[in-house]
Write a protein that holds these residues in place. Sequence first.
Motif, PDB file in Angstrom:
ATOM      1  N   ARG A  81       0.783  -1.179   0.047  1.00 30.92           N
ATOM      2  CA  ARG A  81      -0.006   0.044  -0.052  1.00 30.92           C
ATOM      3  C   ARG A  81       0.923   1.282  -0.155  1.00 30.92           C
ATOM      4  NH1 ARG A  81      -5.423  -0.054   2.087  1.00 30.92           N
ATOM      5  NH2 ARG A  81      -6.338  -2.014   2.053  1.00 30.92           N
ATOM      6  N   ASN A  82       2.159   1.059  -0.046  1.00 25.14           N
ATOM      7  CA  ASN A  82       3.100   2.478  -0.181  1.00 25.14           C
ATOM      8  C   ASN A  82       3.253   3.021   1.264  1.00 25.14           C
ATOM      9  OD1 ASN A  82       4.282   1.852  -2.800  1.00 25.14           O
ATOM     10  ND2 ASN A  82       2.005   2.426  -3.622  1.00 25.14           N
ATOM     11  N   LEU A  83       2.827   2.278   2.333  1.00 25.01           N
ATOM     12  CA  LEU A  83       2.728   3.028   3.743  1.00 25.01           C
ATOM     13  C   LEU A  83       3.924   2.856   4.185  1.00 25.01           C
ATOM     14  CD1 LEU A  83      -0.961   2.348   4.959  1.00 25.01           C
ATOM     15  CD2 LEU A  83      -0.161   4.329   4.387  1.00 25.01           C
ATOM     16  N   VAL A  84       4.569   1.780   4.071  1.00 22.81           N
ATOM     17  CA  VAL A  84       5.821   1.272   4.700  1.00 22.81           C
ATOM     18  C   VAL A  84       7.050   0.986   3.586  1.00 22.81           C
ATOM     19  CG1 VAL A  84       7.025  -0.484   6.068  1.00 22.81           C
ATOM     20  CG2 VAL A  84       4.608   0.195   6.487  1.00 22.81           C
ATOM     21  N   GLN A  85       8.022   1.759   3.666  1.00 22.48           N
ATOM     22  CA  GLN A  85       9.280   1.710   2.866  1.00 22.48           C
ATOM     23  C   GLN A  85      10.245   0.499   3.431  1.00 22.48           C
ATOM     24  OE1 GLN A  85      11.208   5.362   3.149  1.00 22.48           O
ATOM     25  NE2 GLN A  85       9.314   6.521   2.414  1.00 22.48           N
ATOM     26  N   VAL A  86      10.651  -0.239   2.402  1.00 25.24           N
ATOM     27  CA  VAL A  86      11.784  -1.159   2.797  1.00 25.24           C
ATOM     28  C   VAL A  86      12.954  -0.575   2.602  1.00 25.24           C
ATOM     29  CG1 VAL A  86      12.824  -3.382   1.929  1.00 25.24           C
ATOM     30  CG2 VAL A  86      10.588  -2.890   1.824  1.00 25.24           C
ATOM     31  N   SER A  87      13.822  -0.703   4.203  1.00 21.41           N
ATOM     32  CA  SER A  87      15.052  -0.104   4.376  1.00 21.41           C
ATOM     33  C   SER A  87      16.213  -0.892   3.884  1.00 21.41           C
ATOM     34  CB  SER A  87      15.336   0.118   5.784  1.00 21.41           C
ATOM     35  OG  SER A  87      14.037   1.077   6.253  1.00 21.41           O
ATOM     36  N   TRP A  88      16.115  -2.319   4.147  1.00 15.53           N
ATOM     37  CA  TRP A  88      17.286  -3.421   3.912  1.00 15.53           C
ATOM     38  C   TRP A  88      16.603  -4.554   3.578  1.00 15.53           C
ATOM     39  CZ3 TRP A  88      20.013  -6.420   7.928  1.00 15.53           C
ATOM     40  CH2 TRP A  88      20.875  -7.304   7.309  1.00 15.53           C
ATOM     41  N   VAL A  89      17.076  -5.185   2.493  1.00 18.49           N
ATOM     42  CA  VAL A  89      16.929  -6.594   1.856  1.00 18.49           C
ATOM     43  C   VAL A  89      18.094  -7.198   1.897  1.00 18.49           C
ATOM     44  CG1 VAL A  89      15.926  -8.068   0.444  1.00 18.49           C
ATOM     45  CG2 VAL A  89      14.775  -5.699   0.611  1.00 18.49           C
ATOM     46  N   ASP A  90      18.257  -8.320   2.852  1.00 17.05           N
ATOM     47  CA  ASP A  90      19.618  -9.114   2.938  1.00 17.05           C
ATOM     48  C   ASP A  90      19.786  -9.722   1.489  1.00 17.05           C
ATOM     49  OD1 ASP A  90      17.998 -11.465   2.922  1.00 17.05           O
ATOM     50  OD2 ASP A  90      18.365 -11.776   5.228  1.00 17.05           O
ATOM     51  N   PHE A  91      20.961 -10.467   1.513  1.00 15.21           N
ATOM     52  CA  PHE A  91      21.482 -11.117   0.171  1.00 15.21           C
ATOM     53  C   PHE A  91      20.428 -12.338   0.076  1.00 15.21           C
ATOM     54  CE2 PHE A  91      23.284 -13.400   3.773  1.00 15.21           C
ATOM     55  CZ  PHE A  91      23.531 -14.769   3.191  1.00 15.21           C
ATOM     56  N   LYS A  92      19.602 -12.953   1.063  1.00 19.51           N
ATOM     57  CA  LYS A  92      18.524 -13.884   0.935  1.00 19.51           C
ATOM     58  C   LYS A  92      17.594 -13.389   0.241  1.00 19.51           C
ATOM     59  CE  LYS A  92      20.819 -15.545   5.047  1.00 19.51           C
ATOM     60  NZ  LYS A  92      20.330 -16.040   6.440  1.00 19.51           N
ATOM     61  N   GLY A  93      17.223 -12.217   0.163  1.00 23.45           N
ATOM     62  CA  GLY A  93      16.034 -11.664  -0.437  1.00 23.45           C
ATOM     63  C   GLY A  93      14.763 -11.234   0.358  1.00 23.45           C
ATOM     64  N   ARG A  94      15.225 -11.613   1.887  1.00 25.84           N
ATOM     65  CA  ARG A  94      14.246 -11.216   2.900  1.00 25.84           C
ATOM     66  C   ARG A  94      14.331  -9.795   3.335  1.00 25.84           C
ATOM     67  NH1 ARG A  94      15.982 -15.330   7.346  1.00 25.84           N
ATOM     68  NH2 ARG A  94      18.038 -14.485   7.106  1.00 25.84           N
ATOM     69  N   ILE A  95      13.045  -9.160   3.780  1.00 26.28           N
ATOM     70  CA  ILE A  95      12.936  -7.970   4.191  1.00 26.28           C
ATOM     71  C   ILE A  95      13.453  -7.873   5.598  1.00 26.28           C
ATOM     72  CG2 ILE A  95      11.705  -5.768   4.594  1.00 26.28           C
ATOM     73  CD1 ILE A  95       9.582  -6.947   2.121  1.00 26.28           C
ATOM     74  N   ARG A  96      14.397  -6.972   5.978  1.00 26.34           N
ATOM     75  CA  ARG A  96      15.111  -7.122   7.246  1.00 26.34           C
ATOM     76  C   ARG A  96      14.605  -5.871   7.920  1.00 26.34           C
ATOM     77  NH1 ARG A  96      18.523 -11.486   7.998  1.00 26.34           N
ATOM     78  NH2 ARG A  96      17.764 -10.939  10.224  1.00 26.34           N
ATOM     79  N   THR A  97      14.645  -4.756   7.399  1.00 23.41           N
ATOM     80  CA  THR A  97      14.241  -3.433   8.281  1.00 23.41           C
ATOM     81  C   THR A  97      13.222  -2.796   7.411  1.00 23.41           C
ATOM     82  OG1 THR A  97      16.194  -2.152   7.219  1.00 23.41           O
ATOM     83  CG2 THR A  97      16.432  -3.452   9.418  1.00 23.41           C
ATOM     84  N   CYS A  98      12.687  -1.942   7.899  1.00 19.21           N
ATOM     85  CA  CYS A  98      11.650  -0.919   7.152  1.00 19.21           C
ATOM     86  C   CYS A  98      11.211   0.164   8.036  1.00 19.21           C
ATOM     87  CB  CYS A  98      10.100  -1.767   7.269  1.00 19.21           C
ATOM     88  SG  CYS A  98       9.618  -2.383   8.617  1.00 19.21           S
ATOM     89  N   ARG A  99      10.907   1.250   7.566  1.00 21.49           N
ATOM     90  CA  ARG A  99      10.555   2.592   8.436  1.00 21.49           C
ATOM     91  C   ARG A  99       9.163   3.276   7.507  1.00 21.49           C
ATOM     92  NH1 ARG A  99      13.352   6.636   5.155  1.00 21.49           N
ATOM     93  NH2 ARG A  99      12.935   8.092   7.013  1.00 21.49           N
ATOM     94  N   ILE A 100       8.798   4.353   7.795  1.00 25.10           N
ATOM     95  CA  ILE A 100       7.871   5.125   7.278  1.00 25.10           C
ATOM     96  C   ILE A 100       8.328   6.446   6.859  1.00 25.10           C
ATOM     97  CG2 ILE A 100       5.811   3.877   8.300  1.00 25.10           C
ATOM     98  CD1 ILE A 100       5.403   6.200  10.138  1.00 25.10           C
ATOM     99  N   HIS A 101       7.922   7.059   5.898  1.00 24.24           N
ATOM    100  CA  HIS A 101       8.326   8.518   5.492  1.00 24.24           C
ATOM    101  C   HIS A 101       7.870   9.444   6.706  1.00 24.24           C
ATOM    102  CE1 HIS A 101       8.401  12.420   3.141  1.00 24.24           C
ATOM    103  NE2 HIS A 101       8.953  11.370   2.085  1.00 24.24           N
TER     104      HIS A 101
END
Length: 585
Positions: free
Chosen positions: A252-272
């Motif tokens: 929904r573009n409410l949450v931004q992905v900050s870091w995706v690890d080398f395995k392709g998993r979303i590890r950290t996120c944040r909001i604008h």
Amino acid sequence: MPEEAAIKEHHQEILRGKERTYSSGIDEMDEQTLTTKLRDYLLKKRYVVIFDDVWKVDFWGDIQYALPDDENRSRVVITTRNMDVPNFCKISPSFRVHELQRLRDDNPWKLFCKKVFQPDCAGQCPPHLEQLSRKIVDKCEGLPLAIVAIAGLLKTKNKTTVEWQKLHDSLSSEMDSNLNLTSIMKILSLSYFDLPYHLKSCFLYFGMHPEDYSIRCSRLIRQWIAEGFVNQKKDKTLEEVALEYLTEQIHRNLVQVSWVDFKGRIRTCRIHDLLRKVVLKKMESSFFCHVVDGNESTLKGDIVTRRLSIVNNSCTSVLQDADQVSQVRIILNFNIDQSQTLLNYIFNPGTLAKNFKLLKLLDFEDAPIDSIHEDIGNLFHLRYLSLRNTQVKELPRSIGKLVNLETLDLKQSFVSEIPAESRRLHKLRHLLGYNSDLTMHFCIARMKGIKLKKGFGSLKSLQNLYELDVNEMGDEVIEELGKLTQLRRLGIRHLRSEYGRILGGCIEKMNHLESLEVTATSEDDMIDLESMSSPPQFLQRLYLNGRLRKLPEWIKKLENLTITRISWSKLEDDPLKILKICQTY
């Protein structure tokens, strides 16, 4: 406007177009008649129809019959901030998705200069304003809507350093009072109001964290679960459902992905930052949380709060009103300097029973504390306790009284042994503990795990056990691992070769295991897991640290294996023959 009324309005606007053939009486038509009239009107015509800012997921299913496809290159354009809308539109064979990205590189700066300095300065920023201007642009984080609105505001100001510095310093308050910027807040608020009820509290949780703070997804998910925000679904763990919640907010573009690890998993996120303003306003109006950051607070007056997030403030000033914190259930602490003061206050005999006996979540990650009070056991309702990256060395025996505890996070703390009383924690789902000495060179001894006492096999709800030090555990104690059949992730350290057969037999019982790491006692010691014949079928990640006679044959059976890491193996035979069969090379 309700979605059905909006669809009817779209139909009517098209029929009020250039030829206006059906303009008479269309306000009185029902939806079916209106759809038929519109379809008849558009037949054999080449048209372009734009539906802007659509939120209803099955919107295309409602509208497509009214838009005939005569293969004459007509076009329908739908804009949306909800990724589920285009996913539903995929039923159309000519469907195309163009996902707008935030402006990158120098484009935010170019857009800003064009809007502010055109035509007066030929689109060029005066040198004396450039540093301030770039700081303002950075706050927009590539969001065109924010850049354009703030640029429109700056265009009305005198082009002096003093004026622009004032706006930069007061940008947050300007968002609340300036008409240009409040329009942004209203637009962004639509995203929140469109959220399903079960996601609204999850999204508000982002406001409890500091500005520009990237949140570890696993941490966030476990906090949601501790709060009771996540609904159980058949054949799925709460963690899997919570991940679906997070993924939907990202779509929904409410949450931004900050870091995706080398395995392709979303590890950290944040909001604008702008969305965070929306969240803080909503938290204030709904009394969701008391966030204290310097001189600012989301709650005023004598409002009683159940959630307390201390970002940056004196703890004494926060807690001086006992009535206001008498029903606190959640404490997130980001105020590093005052951590010990806050902890002492919580476990003060006079305040613990009165104000904090109902605590469900206590997060002191990164706090410079070196001990936890014996009275922690009095927090009967506690579900989540994080002492990650603290200097705590020992847990009190009263930890065994926390029978509702679900998460115990001790990573990068100095806790090396869990009291035997922990065997009573039958609801514990995540036991995380290890310490890496980053001053040492890379070696097996660099990381130390945690030790468990006999009886830990009663922790049958465990999904994560990482890392368990089995060096001084006898075979009877190691066999208790076989009772932990719900494990998804297991890390074992200091495994002696003679215990390999016992460990293998335990692992074969872990039908849900997805990640396994086994580490020998030293770089020269052997890992013997060759006797295992039926490995967990869902195993995806395998890490073996130590000498191997050969690569175990059972690896061939791991159809879901995606990652294999082998360290200090000293293998003489080429392991790629087996790995090639697994398609993991």
